[in-house]
Design a protein around this motif. Sequence first.
Motif, PDB file in Angstrom:
ATOM      1  N   ASN A 119       0.827  -1.211   0.000  1.00 27.15           N
ATOM      2  CA  ASN A 119       0.000   0.000   0.000  1.00 27.15           C
ATOM      3  C   ASN A 119       0.861   1.261   0.000  1.00 27.15           C
ATOM      4  O   ASN A 119       0.575   2.219  -0.717  1.00 27.15           O
ATOM      5  N   ARG A 120       1.918   1.244   0.804  1.00 26.16           N
ATOM      6  CA  ARG A 120       2.787   2.430   0.839  1.00 26.16           C
ATOM      7  C   ARG A 120       3.425   2.659  -0.522  1.00 26.16           C
ATOM      8  O   ARG A 120       3.463   3.775  -1.029  1.00 26.16           O
ATOM      9  N   ASN A 123       1.116   4.103  -3.009  1.00 22.81           N
ATOM     10  CA  ASN A 123       0.984   5.558  -2.830  1.00 22.81           C
ATOM     11  C   ASN A 123       2.185   6.306  -3.405  1.00 22.81           C
ATOM     12  O   ASN A 123       2.037   7.374  -3.991  1.00 22.81           O
ATOM     13  N   ARG A 126       1.751   6.443  -7.111  1.00 19.32           N
ATOM     14  CA  ARG A 126       0.713   7.432  -7.457  1.00 19.32           C
ATOM     15  C   ARG A 126       1.258   8.848  -7.309  1.00 19.32           C
ATOM     16  O   ARG A 126       0.980   9.719  -8.137  1.00 19.32           O
ATOM     17  N   SER A 127       2.063   9.071  -6.257  1.00 21.19           N
ATOM     18  CA  SER A 127       2.582  10.429  -6.038  1.00 21.19           C
ATOM     19  C   SER A 127       3.548  10.836  -7.154  1.00 21.19           C
ATOM     20  O   SER A 127       3.791  12.011  -7.380  1.00 21.19           O
ATOM     21  N   ALA A 243       5.110   7.760   3.172  1.00 23.25           N
ATOM     22  CA  ALA A 243       3.952   7.205   2.454  1.00 23.25           C
ATOM     23  C   ALA A 243       2.956   6.544   3.402  1.00 23.25           C
ATOM     24  O   ALA A 243       3.337   5.808   4.309  1.00 23.25           O
ATOM     25  N   ALA A 247      -3.899   2.403   0.512  1.00 23.10           N
ATOM     26  CA  ALA A 247      -4.078   2.915  -0.848  1.00 23.10           C
ATOM     27  C   ALA A 247      -5.257   2.177  -1.472  1.00 23.10           C
ATOM     28  O   ALA A 247      -5.262   0.947  -1.515  1.00 23.10           O
TER      29      ALA A 247
END
Length: 647
Positions: A119-120, A123, A126-127, A243, A247
């Motif tokens: 999940n981190r 993210n 995505r960032s 992060a 997500a």
Amino acid sequence: MAKPIEALLDERRRYRPPEEFVARANVRDPDVYRQADEDFEGFWSRFAGELDWFRKWDRVLEWNPPDARWFIGGKLNASVNCVDRHLATPRKNKAAIIWEGEPGDTRVLTYQELSREVNRFANVLRSLGVKKGDRVTIYLPMIPELPISMLACARIGAPHSVVFGGFSPTALASRIEDSGSRILITCDGYYRRGELIPQKARADEAAQKSGGIEKVIVVRRAGNDVPMQPGRDLWWHELMEGARGVAAPEEMDAEDMLFMMYTSGTTGKPKGVVHTTGGYLVGVYATTKWVFDLHEEDTYWCSADIGWITGHSYIVYGPLSNGATTVMYEGSPDWPDKDRLWQMVERYRVNIFYTAPTAIRQFMQWGEQYPARHDLSSLRLLGSVGEPINPEAWVWYHRVIGGGRCPIVDTWWQTETGMIMITPLPGITETKPGSATRPFPGVRAAVLDENGQPVPPGGGGYLALLRPWPAMLRTIWGDHDRYVAQYWSRWNRETYYPGDGAKWDEDGYFWVLGRVDDVMNVAGHRLSTMEIESALVEHPAVAEAAVIGALHPIKGQVPVAFVILKSGHAGSPALEQELKQKVAEVISPIARPDRVVFTPDLPKTRSGKIMRRLLRDIAEGKELGDVTTLRNPEVAEELRMAFTSHA
Ligand code: WTA
């Protein structure tokens, strides 16, 4: 030494699944074959129903040969199925990945911990602006960040393209270019036989060659000094610091691409095999569960590299979607000594072990004293994949590693099939050393002749698949025509052509003999002769090159190159070394020719085609047979002399 292929069908040894194994096996009823054959869509949809979907599919299959769509209308996410699905169960704190580095450092990730990392990193991606549909190239060795990156890509719907960490910068660059990736994930360095491999330097070279790469994410693995290019290079650990561990997963259509994987074909250009989310996941979930007879408490170890399809399907997606504990090892099997793998089997009490025939032949050659140093009694099932296994290696594996009590599953499949296709079911199938036995339930295969007619039992011909299966490739990235031409045009649009020769016997068992095209299998790695030839002719001294795969007692096959030099150049041991090095640099050390033979001419047919069969016979020291159809028959004898005098 491997028996000649023709002798295979004389193999009369039989191995029944042991009673204790059958008593606990997940699948015991031989009627599963009949049931699955009668209703194969129903068969696959039952497995699909065991996975988590945001929206259930409307139809199982739409088959417009050679284009298939599976689980139409279904929405799901692969990372949800490999991670989130287990978090509300007692598996939450179960080990998902047990990792061991070559120097002996270890890391264990529970499903909860894996979830957090995935999940981190989702993210983080995505960032950096990575969106659904964007391809991400991953060039990592066997470290946990590799499956974490893959699952994070899956989470946000960005197809990953993992390039084997041992590939050269040139090979990486062409794969980056073909996929159009803007993001590259790599590491500073890693260990191989105690030596530090400077991965980042190789990634830099590839990024420069290919253009298009905007961000390079660097995992700190070895701690070696690496230059970081401002604005482009980012440390994994710095990105991860801030992060968040949650997500939202992208809702993917069943037919959306999950990943692409480059593999060698019959031309010099590697092809990007495209796999989808729904069908692929169902296929690897089902086959992992049944072929490896997974039980909740099992420790499962596939010793492949995740950079190949075997690792994608049977280290990452298959085991994790099943909630299994999967072992990952970074390094070489002979480091610090030749018992490393057996030491790990003992340390983790591994129950299921899956490897390649080339490794088994290597273990045989090293000797029984290495496995004998360790307690291997935890093992209950053994697997083999990647190339034909010769009966002697099978029997050795069974006796020495399996202690005579473990069934062996010899699994035939390909990058393109995505999942295991021909294999024993360990609680049902009586095995014969050297045979992959029967198609997995729901799969239909045959041995056909040139005209597409099934050959009689005992006969040999081309292996063929007669029915679509969920994990089948959907296309070649950017080249659908090649998909049609390569796989679905040998006989008709409904019959898949894998490129392997095979025999079948009176019991309907399949004996896969190896490639019938210009693809060779070197220590379980797929290489095209054309790829190596193109690398050779890049050298300024080379006018023409012909490469063949010659039989080798441990590696199965090795590349042997026949080279015509340009005028003004003379063959020498130094030039031979240089050419071998050239191939290692352009492709990978795996592709390095075993021998380079300099010759003034190559045997050619009257239509000008190089007669490879003859080159193979020369390299294997066989009788040459009829050479009268050659335009230049005298070359054959000259080459034979050149080959043997030099050996
Ligand atoms: C060969 C690896 C005989 C075959 C999963 C195939 C095998 C090619 C077996 C695919 C087996 C794989 N017996 N031959 N059990 N498994 N092969 O794409 O020639 O790297 O076409 O996929 O390996 O290699 P690939």
